[in-house]
Design a protein around this motif. Structure first.
Motif, PDB file in Angstrom:
ATOM      1  N   GLU A 218      -0.647  24.554  27.568  1.00 49.73           N
ATOM      2  CA  GLU A 218       0.140  23.328  27.518  1.00 49.73           C
ATOM      3  C   GLU A 218       1.410  23.501  26.701  1.00 49.73           C
ATOM      4  N   ASP A 219       1.374  24.394  25.740  1.00 50.56           N
ATOM      5  CA  ASP A 219       2.537  24.701  24.909  1.00 50.56           C
ATOM      6  C   ASP A 219       2.817  26.187  24.979  1.00 50.56           C
ATOM      7  N   GLY A 220       4.015  26.551  24.575  1.00 50.98           N
ATOM      8  CA  GLY A 220       4.374  27.955  24.528  1.00 50.98           C
ATOM      9  C   GLY A 220       5.553  28.152  23.601  1.00 50.98           C
ATOM     10  N   ARG A 221       5.958  29.400  23.457  1.00 49.49           N
ATOM     11  CA  ARG A 221       7.091  29.706  22.587  1.00 49.49           C
ATOM     12  C   ARG A 221       8.091  30.618  23.284  1.00 49.49           C
ATOM     13  N   ILE A 222       8.108  30.551  24.611  1.00 53.49           N
ATOM     14  CA  ILE A 222       9.050  31.352  25.400  1.00 53.49           C
ATOM     15  C   ILE A 222       9.921  30.415  26.235  1.00 53.49           C
ATOM     16  N   TYR A 223      11.216  30.627  26.207  1.00 56.33           N
ATOM     17  CA  TYR A 223      12.092  29.899  27.128  1.00 56.33           C
ATOM     18  C   TYR A 223      12.873  30.912  27.960  1.00 56.33           C
ATOM     19  N   SER A 224      12.970  30.629  29.251  1.00 55.43           N
ATOM     20  CA  SER A 224      13.580  31.555  30.205  1.00 55.43           C
ATOM     21  C   SER A 224      14.740  30.855  30.901  1.00 55.43           C
ATOM     22  N   VAL A 225      15.945  31.307  30.625  1.00 55.72           N
ATOM     23  CA  VAL A 225      17.134  30.718  31.232  1.00 55.72           C
ATOM     24  C   VAL A 225      18.252  31.756  31.200  1.00 55.72           C
ATOM     25  N   ASN A 226      19.115  31.710  32.194  1.00 53.93           N
ATOM     26  CA  ASN A 226      20.266  32.616  32.233  1.00 53.93           C
ATOM     27  C   ASN A 226      21.363  32.044  31.343  1.00 53.93           C
ATOM     28  N   GLU A 227      21.381  32.457  30.086  1.00 55.52           N
ATOM     29  CA  GLU A 227      22.346  31.905  29.133  1.00 55.52           C
ATOM     30  C   GLU A 227      23.765  32.392  29.377  1.00 55.52           C
ATOM     31  N   VAL A 237      21.029  20.078  28.556  1.00 54.28           N
ATOM     32  CA  VAL A 237      20.468  21.427  28.673  1.00 54.28           C
ATOM     33  C   VAL A 237      20.876  22.275  27.475  1.00 54.28           C
ATOM     34  N   LYS A 238      22.146  22.177  27.087  1.00 46.49           N
ATOM     35  CA  LYS A 238      22.612  22.918  25.906  1.00 46.49           C
ATOM     36  C   LYS A 238      21.836  22.491  24.666  1.00 46.49           C
ATOM     37  N   GLN A 242      19.413  24.825  22.299  1.00 42.03           N
ATOM     38  CA  GLN A 242      19.614  24.917  20.850  1.00 42.03           C
ATOM     39  C   GLN A 242      18.330  24.548  20.110  1.00 42.03           C
ATOM     40  N   TYR A 243      17.607  23.559  20.632  1.00 47.79           N
ATOM     41  CA  TYR A 243      16.314  23.183  20.048  1.00 47.79           C
ATOM     42  C   TYR A 243      15.358  24.375  20.078  1.00 47.79           C
ATOM     43  N   CYS A 244      15.299  25.088  21.211  1.00 44.22           N
ATOM     44  CA  CYS A 244      14.430  26.266  21.326  1.00 44.22           C
ATOM     45  C   CYS A 244      14.792  27.318  20.275  1.00 44.22           C
ATOM     46  N   LYS A 245      16.089  27.501  20.075  1.00 44.83           N
ATOM     47  CA  LYS A 245      16.533  28.475  19.072  1.00 44.83           C
ATOM     48  C   LYS A 245      16.173  28.012  17.665  1.00 44.83           C
ATOM     49  N   ASP A 246      16.346  26.718  17.408  1.00 41.75           N
ATOM     50  CA  ASP A 246      15.998  26.185  16.084  1.00 41.75           C
ATOM     51  C   ASP A 246      14.508  26.337  15.790  1.00 41.75           C
ATOM     52  N   GLN A 247      13.694  26.257  16.861  1.00 40.04           N
ATOM     53  CA  GLN A 247      12.245  26.422  16.706  1.00 40.04           C
ATOM     54  C   GLN A 247      11.828  27.892  16.664  1.00 40.04           C
ATOM     55  N   LYS A 248      12.833  28.767  16.766  1.00 40.82           N
ATOM     56  CA  LYS A 248      12.605  30.221  16.777  1.00 40.82           C
ATOM     57  C   LYS A 248      11.720  30.657  17.944  1.00 40.82           C
ATOM     58  N   SER A 329       4.888  25.319  31.004  1.00 41.80           N
ATOM     59  CA  SER A 329       3.930  24.590  30.179  1.00 41.80           C
ATOM     60  C   SER A 329       4.308  23.108  30.126  1.00 41.80           C
ATOM     61  N   LYS A 330       3.326  22.244  30.303  1.00 38.62           N
ATOM     62  CA  LYS A 330       3.574  20.810  30.442  1.00 38.62           C
ATOM     63  C   LYS A 330       4.386  20.231  29.286  1.00 38.62           C
ATOM     64  N   ASN A 331       3.988  20.518  28.070  1.00 41.63           N
ATOM     65  CA  ASN A 331       4.659  19.928  26.923  1.00 41.63           C
ATOM     66  C   ASN A 331       6.104  20.440  26.784  1.00 41.63           C
ATOM     67  N   MET A 332       6.332  21.667  27.194  1.00 41.52           N
ATOM     68  CA  MET A 332       7.680  22.214  27.099  1.00 41.52           C
ATOM     69  C   MET A 332       8.591  21.609  28.158  1.00 41.52           C
ATOM     70  N   VAL A 333       8.069  21.395  29.364  1.00 45.59           N
ATOM     71  CA  VAL A 333       8.870  20.742  30.415  1.00 45.59           C
ATOM     72  C   VAL A 333       9.178  19.308  30.001  1.00 45.59           C
ATOM     73  N   ASP A 334       8.179  18.628  29.468  1.00 46.26           N
ATOM     74  CA  ASP A 334       8.406  17.252  28.988  1.00 46.26           C
ATOM     75  C   ASP A 334       9.477  17.223  27.906  1.00 46.26           C
ATOM     76  N   LYS A 335       9.419  18.164  26.988  1.00 46.84           N
ATOM     77  CA  LYS A 335      10.397  18.201  25.889  1.00 46.84           C
ATOM     78  C   LYS A 335      11.801  18.453  26.416  1.00 46.84           C
ATOM     79  N   SER A 336      11.916  19.330  27.397  1.00 50.83           N
ATOM     80  CA  SER A 336      13.247  19.616  27.948  1.00 50.83           C
ATOM     81  C   SER A 336      13.846  18.364  28.586  1.00 50.83           C
TER      82      SER A 336
END
Length: 340
Positions: A218-227, A237-238, A242-248, A329-336
């Motif tokens: 349901e959660d994860g710590r990987i984000y996949s995007v062509n930056e 989206v930006k 940035q949130y993903c980066k702040d969360q390391k 992951s559900k929670n990550m899609v919801d957060k985005s």
């Protein structure tokens, strides 16, 4: 008095390690579970077998890519605007032949064809397929894949194929799956009763169940995007990146949709291909890429949207319709989506 042990009948620890059990062969698994499908009559099972067979042939060709002249572009573009690779064309031929021979499939929608292919039979099913996703990565030995969806035709069998047979919502899929050609070759599919993964054993020429009842965390710590396209992303989206980066969180982007999706499927994560200034409707194709992976994600406990609505609820208007894609992951899609 101690009882003696018959050493001849007691497997040694070393022997037990050698004789590790393997999962069910794909054919047996399909046969044992075909009654889960409401319209079970053996046809869907045969379609899955035909796809598996074609994938074995494509796997063989992919593994020979550096030895024979099947790498590189053919000098033309498909309807989606991508440069066609030699293996794109080869894979399209292999899957078309395999699915046409059985008679269960009446029409085929492929990324490599301008229009749908009418197979001129009384088949009850329509297949949407990306025969070789990420094929430009073959030249550099990076994982690629096949993506497929299975739909029941809506018009009566034996009559001309209608638009309603081809332009169906993802929610109408009866099966979907993908094949990953990587360090090992895997076939992952669902018929709406969970997701199962099978690994190909080339020495036996068979897929074996290796990942039963797959669940996406349901959660994860990987984000996949062509930056590399970040300057043309919308502010929400930006902000999420940035949130993903702040969360390391860890950034992982292979550039092969199936490979990126499969990693996040196992480890937890989110894959994003948003709308950009260049592609305001998104770039990925709804019918033969996003619908299948969205169906698999939901069956594994994940989620898929276009940033605003559920992917599986979108009614396509054209064969090669594009969409923004947020899946994982559900929670990550919801957060985005919360940054919109």
């Amino acid at each position: 008095m101690q009882r003696s042990i018959n050493k001849a009948n007691t497997p040694s620890i070393e022997t037990s390690r050698i004789a590790q059990p393997i999962g069910s062969p794909l054919d047996r698994f399909i046969k044992n579970n075909q009654d889960q499908f409401a319209y079970a009559s053996g046809e869907l099972s045969q379609i899955l077998r035909d796809i598996a067979l074609a994938s074995k042939v494509v796997n063989r060709e992919v593994n020979k890519a550096g030895l024979i002249d099947i790498m590189g572009a053919v000098g033309s573009q498909n309807m989606a605007g991508d440069d066609q690779q030699k293996l794109d064309v080869l894979a399209n031929i292999r899957f078309t032949r395999a699915l046409a021979k059985g008679g269960e499939v009446c029409a085929l929608v492929s990324e490599e064809s301008d229009s749908f292919v009418d197979l001129s039979n009384e088949g009850k099913y329509v297949i949407a397929i990306d025969p070789l996703d990420g094929s430009s990565n073959i030249d550099v030995n990076v994982s690629i894949g096949t993506i497929f969806s299975v739909y029941r035709r809506k018009s009566p069998a034996g009559t001309p194929i209608q638009q309603e047979d081809i332009l169906q919502r993802g929610a109408d899929q009866v099966a979907a799956g993908y094949v990953l050609y990587g360090s090992s070759t895997m076939l992952v599919y669902t018929t709406g009763h969970g997701v199962n993964g099978f690994t190909y054993d080339p020495t036996l020429g068979e897929y074996f169940l290796s990942h039963p009842n797959m669940h996406m965390p349901e959660d994860g710590r990987i984000y996949s995007v062509n930056e590399g396209s970040a300057n043309s992303f919308s502010k929400p989206v930006k902000d999420y990146i940035q949130y993903c980066k702040d969360q390391k969180y860890t950034a992982r982007y292979i550039g092969s949709l199936v490979a990126d999706f499969h990693r996040n499927m196992l480890k937890g994560g989110v894959y994003i291909y948003p709308a950009t200034a260049k592609d305001p409707d998104g770039k990925l194709r709804l019918i033969y890429e996003c619908n299948a992976l969205a169906f698999i994600a939901e069956q594994a406990g994940g989620k898929a949207t276009n940033g605003q609505m559920r992917i599986l609820d979108i009614t396509p208007g054209t064969l090669h319709q594009r969409t923004a894609f947020y899946v994982g992951s559900k929670n990550m899609v919801d957060k985005s989506g919360s940054f919109s």
